[in-house]
Design a protein around this motif. Structure first.
Motif, PDB file in Angstrom:
ATOM      1  N   VAL A 142       0.854  -1.187   0.000  1.00 30.37           N
ATOM      2  CA  VAL A 142       0.000   0.000   0.000  1.00 30.37           C
ATOM      3  C   VAL A 142       0.888   1.235   0.000  1.00 30.37           C
ATOM      4  O   VAL A 142       1.977   1.241   0.598  1.00 30.37           O
ATOM      5  N   VAL A 143       0.450   2.314  -0.661  1.00 35.83           N
ATOM      6  CA  VAL A 143       1.288   3.517  -0.762  1.00 35.83           C
ATOM      7  C   VAL A 143       1.382   4.255   0.571  1.00 35.83           C
ATOM      8  O   VAL A 143       2.463   4.659   0.984  1.00 35.83           O
ATOM      9  N   HIS A 144       0.260   4.469   1.259  1.00 33.00           N
ATOM     10  CA  HIS A 144       0.309   5.205   2.520  1.00 33.00           C
ATOM     11  C   HIS A 144      -0.610   4.573   3.551  1.00 33.00           C
ATOM     12  O   HIS A 144      -1.555   3.856   3.204  1.00 33.00           O
ATOM     13  N   PRO A 145      -0.373   4.817   4.844  1.00 33.61           N
ATOM     14  CA  PRO A 145      -1.210   4.212   5.883  1.00 33.61           C
ATOM     15  C   PRO A 145      -2.667   4.653   5.768  1.00 33.61           C
ATOM     16  O   PRO A 145      -2.975   5.739   5.284  1.00 33.61           O
ATOM     17  N   GLY A 146      -3.546   3.788   6.234  1.00 33.78           N
ATOM     18  CA  GLY A 146      -4.968   4.081   6.254  1.00 33.78           C
ATOM     19  C   GLY A 146      -5.678   3.002   7.030  1.00 33.78           C
ATOM     20  O   GLY A 146      -5.030   2.132   7.639  1.00 33.78           O
ATOM     21  N   ALA A 147      -6.987   3.048   6.996  1.00 40.41           N
ATOM     22  CA  ALA A 147      -7.766   2.043   7.719  1.00 40.41           C
ATOM     23  C   ALA A 147      -7.409   0.644   7.220  1.00 40.41           C
ATOM     24  O   ALA A 147      -7.471   0.365   6.025  1.00 40.41           O
ATOM     25  N   GLY A 148      -7.008  -0.207   8.132  1.00 41.11           N
ATOM     26  CA  GLY A 148      -6.637  -1.569   7.778  1.00 41.11           C
ATOM     27  C   GLY A 148      -5.192  -1.729   7.368  1.00 41.11           C
ATOM     28  O   GLY A 148      -4.703  -2.855   7.220  1.00 41.11           O
ATOM     29  N   ASN A 149      -4.482  -0.621   7.153  1.00 39.29           N
ATOM     30  CA  ASN A 149      -3.071  -0.685   6.755  1.00 39.29           C
ATOM     31  C   ASN A 149      -2.272   0.343   7.551  1.00 39.29           C
ATOM     32  O   ASN A 149      -1.785   1.339   6.999  1.00 39.29           O
ATOM     33  N   PRO A 150      -2.110   0.138   8.849  1.00 32.77           N
ATOM     34  CA  PRO A 150      -1.391   1.117   9.662  1.00 32.77           C
ATOM     35  C   PRO A 150       0.114   1.131   9.441  1.00 32.77           C
ATOM     36  O   PRO A 150       0.787   2.106   9.766  1.00 32.77           O
ATOM     37  N   GLY A 151       0.662   0.049   8.907  1.00 39.51           N
ATOM     38  CA  GLY A 151       2.097  -0.026   8.693  1.00 39.51           C
ATOM     39  C   GLY A 151       2.433  -0.882   7.492  1.00 39.51           C
ATOM     40  O   GLY A 151       1.554  -1.397   6.806  1.00 39.51           O
ATOM     41  N   GLY A 152       3.730  -1.008   7.224  1.00 44.94           N
ATOM     42  CA  GLY A 152       4.180  -1.799   6.093  1.00 44.94           C
ATOM     43  C   GLY A 152       3.952  -1.143   4.752  1.00 44.94           C
ATOM     44  O   GLY A 152       4.049  -1.799   3.719  1.00 44.94           O
ATOM     45  N   THR A 153       3.679   0.171   4.749  1.00 47.71           N
ATOM     46  CA  THR A 153       3.367   0.868   3.506  1.00 47.71           C
ATOM     47  C   THR A 153       4.626   1.487   2.896  1.00 47.71           C
ATOM     48  O   THR A 153       5.697   1.525   3.520  1.00 47.71           O
ATOM     49  N   LEU A 154       4.467   2.021   1.696  1.00 44.94           N
ATOM     50  CA  LEU A 154       5.579   2.708   1.042  1.00 44.94           C
ATOM     51  C   LEU A 154       6.036   3.906   1.869  1.00 44.94           C
ATOM     52  O   LEU A 154       7.232   4.173   1.987  1.00 44.94           O
ATOM     53  N   VAL A 155       5.088   4.642   2.448  1.00 45.29           N
ATOM     54  CA  VAL A 155       5.447   5.793   3.283  1.00 45.29           C
ATOM     55  C   VAL A 155       6.284   5.349   4.478  1.00 45.29           C
ATOM     56  O   VAL A 155       7.304   5.971   4.801  1.00 45.29           O
ATOM     57  N   ASN A 156       5.896   4.268   5.156  1.00 46.53           N
ATOM     58  CA  ASN A 156       6.692   3.760   6.276  1.00 46.53           C
ATOM     59  C   ASN A 156       8.108   3.419   5.828  1.00 46.53           C
ATOM     60  O   ASN A 156       9.087   3.725   6.520  1.00 46.53           O
ATOM     61  N   ALA A 157       8.202   2.777   4.657  1.00 46.37           N
ATOM     62  CA  ALA A 157       9.520   2.401   4.131  1.00 46.37           C
ATOM     63  C   ALA A 157      10.351   3.631   3.779  1.00 46.37           C
ATOM     64  O   ALA A 157      11.553   3.690   4.066  1.00 46.37           O
ATOM     65  N   LEU A 158       9.720   4.636   3.177  1.00 44.60           N
ATOM     66  CA  LEU A 158      10.447   5.845   2.794  1.00 44.60           C
ATOM     67  C   LEU A 158      10.916   6.632   4.013  1.00 44.60           C
ATOM     68  O   LEU A 158      12.006   7.197   4.019  1.00 44.60           O
ATOM     69  N   LEU A 159      10.079   6.675   5.055  1.00 43.49           N
ATOM     70  CA  LEU A 159      10.496   7.362   6.279  1.00 43.49           C
ATOM     71  C   LEU A 159      11.698   6.660   6.903  1.00 43.49           C
ATOM     72  O   LEU A 159      12.575   7.318   7.475  1.00 43.49           O
ATOM     73  N   GLY A 160      11.741   5.342   6.791  1.00 37.75           N
ATOM     74  CA  GLY A 160      12.896   4.605   7.288  1.00 37.75           C
ATOM     75  C   GLY A 160      14.133   4.830   6.447  1.00 37.75           C
ATOM     76  O   GLY A 160      15.260   4.709   6.930  1.00 37.75           O
ATOM     77  N   HIS A 161      13.924   5.188   5.179  1.00 39.66           N
ATOM     78  CA  HIS A 161      15.051   5.368   4.263  1.00 39.66           C
ATOM     79  C   HIS A 161      15.607   6.781   4.277  1.00 39.66           C
ATOM     80  O   HIS A 161      16.817   6.984   4.377  1.00 39.66           O
ATOM     81  N   CYS A 162      14.716   7.802   4.156  1.00 41.80           N
ATOM     82  CA  CYS A 162      15.226   9.166   3.981  1.00 41.80           C
ATOM     83  C   CYS A 162      14.778  10.153   5.059  1.00 41.80           C
ATOM     84  O   CYS A 162      15.427  11.171   5.260  1.00 41.80           O
ATOM     85  N   ARG A 163      13.635   9.925   5.695  1.00 42.00           N
ATOM     86  CA  ARG A 163      13.186  10.715   6.846  1.00 42.00           C
ATOM     87  C   ARG A 163      13.015  12.206   6.561  1.00 42.00           C
ATOM     88  O   ARG A 163      12.946  13.016   7.499  1.00 42.00           O
ATOM     89  N   ASP A 164      12.960  12.632   5.316  1.00 40.01           N
ATOM     90  CA  ASP A 164      12.827  14.063   5.029  1.00 40.01           C
ATOM     91  C   ASP A 164      11.817  14.304   3.907  1.00 40.01           C
ATOM     92  O   ASP A 164      12.055  15.068   2.983  1.00 40.01           O
ATOM     93  N   LEU A 165      10.659  13.663   4.011  1.00 40.04           N
ATOM     94  CA  LEU A 165       9.660  13.789   2.956  1.00 40.04           C
ATOM     95  C   LEU A 165       8.904  15.102   3.066  1.00 40.04           C
ATOM     96  O   LEU A 165       8.762  15.686   4.139  1.00 40.04           O
ATOM     97  N   SER A 166       8.369  15.556   1.934  1.00 34.03           N
ATOM     98  CA  SER A 166       7.572  16.776   1.902  1.00 34.03           C
ATOM     99  C   SER A 166       6.411  16.695   2.877  1.00 34.03           C
ATOM    100  O   SER A 166       5.772  15.663   3.031  1.00 34.03           O
ATOM    101  N   GLY A 167       6.112  17.821   3.513  1.00 38.07           N
ATOM    102  CA  GLY A 167       4.998  17.852   4.460  1.00 38.07           C
ATOM    103  C   GLY A 167       3.673  18.196   3.841  1.00 38.07           C
ATOM    104  O   GLY A 167       2.637  18.147   4.506  1.00 38.07           O
ATOM    105  N   ILE A 168       3.646  18.564   2.553  1.00 42.15           N
ATOM    106  CA  ILE A 168       2.406  19.013   1.924  1.00 42.15           C
ATOM    107  C   ILE A 168       1.358  17.913   1.931  1.00 42.15           C
ATOM    108  O   ILE A 168       0.168  18.189   2.116  1.00 42.15           O
ATOM    109  N   GLY A 169       1.760  16.680   1.777  1.00 42.28           N
ATOM    110  CA  GLY A 169       0.787  15.589   1.725  1.00 42.28           C
ATOM    111  C   GLY A 169       0.122  15.306   3.059  1.00 42.28           C
ATOM    112  O   GLY A 169      -0.786  14.483   3.127  1.00 42.28           O
ATOM    113  N   GLY A 170       0.567  15.988   4.138  1.00 37.07           N
ATOM    114  CA  GLY A 170      -0.011  15.753   5.455  1.00 37.07           C
ATOM    115  C   GLY A 170       0.739  14.675   6.203  1.00 37.07           C
ATOM    116  O   GLY A 170       1.658  14.034   5.687  1.00 37.07           O
TER     117      GLY A 170
END
Length: 320
Positions: free
Chosen positions: A100-128
């Motif tokens: 899954v691309v980002h967390p949501g109902a039924g997918n709190p973790g294991g998403t692309l966003v979780n992986a990217l935060l573990g990799h670079c930790r400096d993502l844009s804040g515009i997406g919330g």
């Protein structure tokens, strides 16, 4: 867990907007939260998804599904990523099917966003907080290339290109049947299905313009391999357009691709498709102008192994 509420509109009284009635009838839901529920197809009136401005006259049965709250802030996770390109502004990844691309109902973790935060930790804040850096999405069970913004300037520049439909997006799909022509164009308005909130439809009353260009790359007994170019990028666009054109994607249970499997005579092919376990769709190519340097970048990804196995088998049968 989801909460389900059913309220019958009193027969007496003045006509009232749907959103106003829900806010008044159910405690704890703000007007904006109700609007999101309606937009997501989680509110029905007499079993039909309606718009917020619908005037209720009395006697209607209003059903509301309230999903559980998503986690406030995604956690960084050490998940391997197939990174195609990265600099200080953007990161381009080859997303595997099943993620899954980002967390949501039924997918709190294991998403692309979780992986990217573990990799670079400096993502844009515009997406919330839930969708940092996310400019576009591909479905959980669709594989392929995706770009993420690492700062707000990059996010704004990429979002403008997606809005203006200047991003190059090429997909490969294996579909049932054989289109009469070698290439074509599908255009229609895609919106939430009037009765099934999980599906989108080209027959929705309040849809957005959607255009898909397609070309046949190969024809096999009962199946065809298509190249598809998105002019717009609506939710489930390719899946809806192909299904409503009579050629649903192989393995796409939601849009009718599962029911066609029994029509294939080859037992080996049927087994390979069952093992695929998802829609046969891959985001192959993504091209865009770098939002900071203004250089044109293009990335091309091969078919993942599960899809390639099916194509290899089809080619072996056709050549045999």
């Amino acid at each position: 867990m989801e909460s389900h509420f059913t309220v019958t509109v009193p027969a007496e009284g003045e006509p009232e907007r749907l959103d106003q009635f829900i806010v008044r009838s159910l405690d704890g839901l703000t007007r904006s939260a109700v609007q999101r529920l309606i937009d997501d197809g989680r509110v029905t009136v007499n079993g039909i998804v309606e718009k917020a401005s619908l005037k209720l006259k009395g006697g209607e049965v209003v059903a509301v599904e309230v999903p559980p709250p998503a986690p406030a802030v995604p956690q960084a996770e050490e998940i391997p990523l197939d990174i195609l390109y990265e600099d200080g502004d953007v990161v381009v990844v080859n997303k595997p099917a099943g993620m899954v691309v980002h967390p949501g109902a039924g997918n709190p973790g294991g998403t692309l966003v979780n992986a990217l935060l573990g990799h670079c930790r400096d993502l844009s804040g515009i997406g919330g907080e839930i969708r940092p850096g996310i400019v576009h999405r591909i479905d959980k069970d669709t594989s392929g290339v995706l770009v993420v913004a690492k700062n707000d300037r990059a996010h704004d520049g990429l979002a403008r290109q997606f809005h203006d439909h200047t991003i190059k997006r090429i997909y490969l799909a294996l579909v049932f049947g054989s289109p009469r022509e070698d290439k074509g164009r599908v255009e229609g308005a895609i919106g939430r299905h009037p009765t099934d909130r999980l599906r989108m439809s080209g027959k929705a009353r309040h849809g957005k313009r959607a255009v898909t260009h397609w070309k046949v790359l190969a024809r096999y007994p009962g199946l065809s391999l298509l190249q598809l170019r998105l002019e717009t990028g609506r939710t489930h666009q390719i899946r809806v357009h192909m299904a409503e054109s009579g050629h649903p994607l192989v393995g796409d249970e939601l849009y009718g691709g599962g029911g066609r499997l029994a029509n294939l005579r080859d037992p080996v092919l049927r087994k390979l498709i069952r093992e695929l376990g998802r829609q046969a769709l891959h985001a192959k190519t993504l091209g865009f102008v770098h939002p900071v340097t203004a250089d044109y970048l293009e990335f091309d990804t091969p078919l993942p192994d599960d899809l390639q196995r099916i194509i290899d088998y089809l080619e072996s049968v056709a050549g045999g």
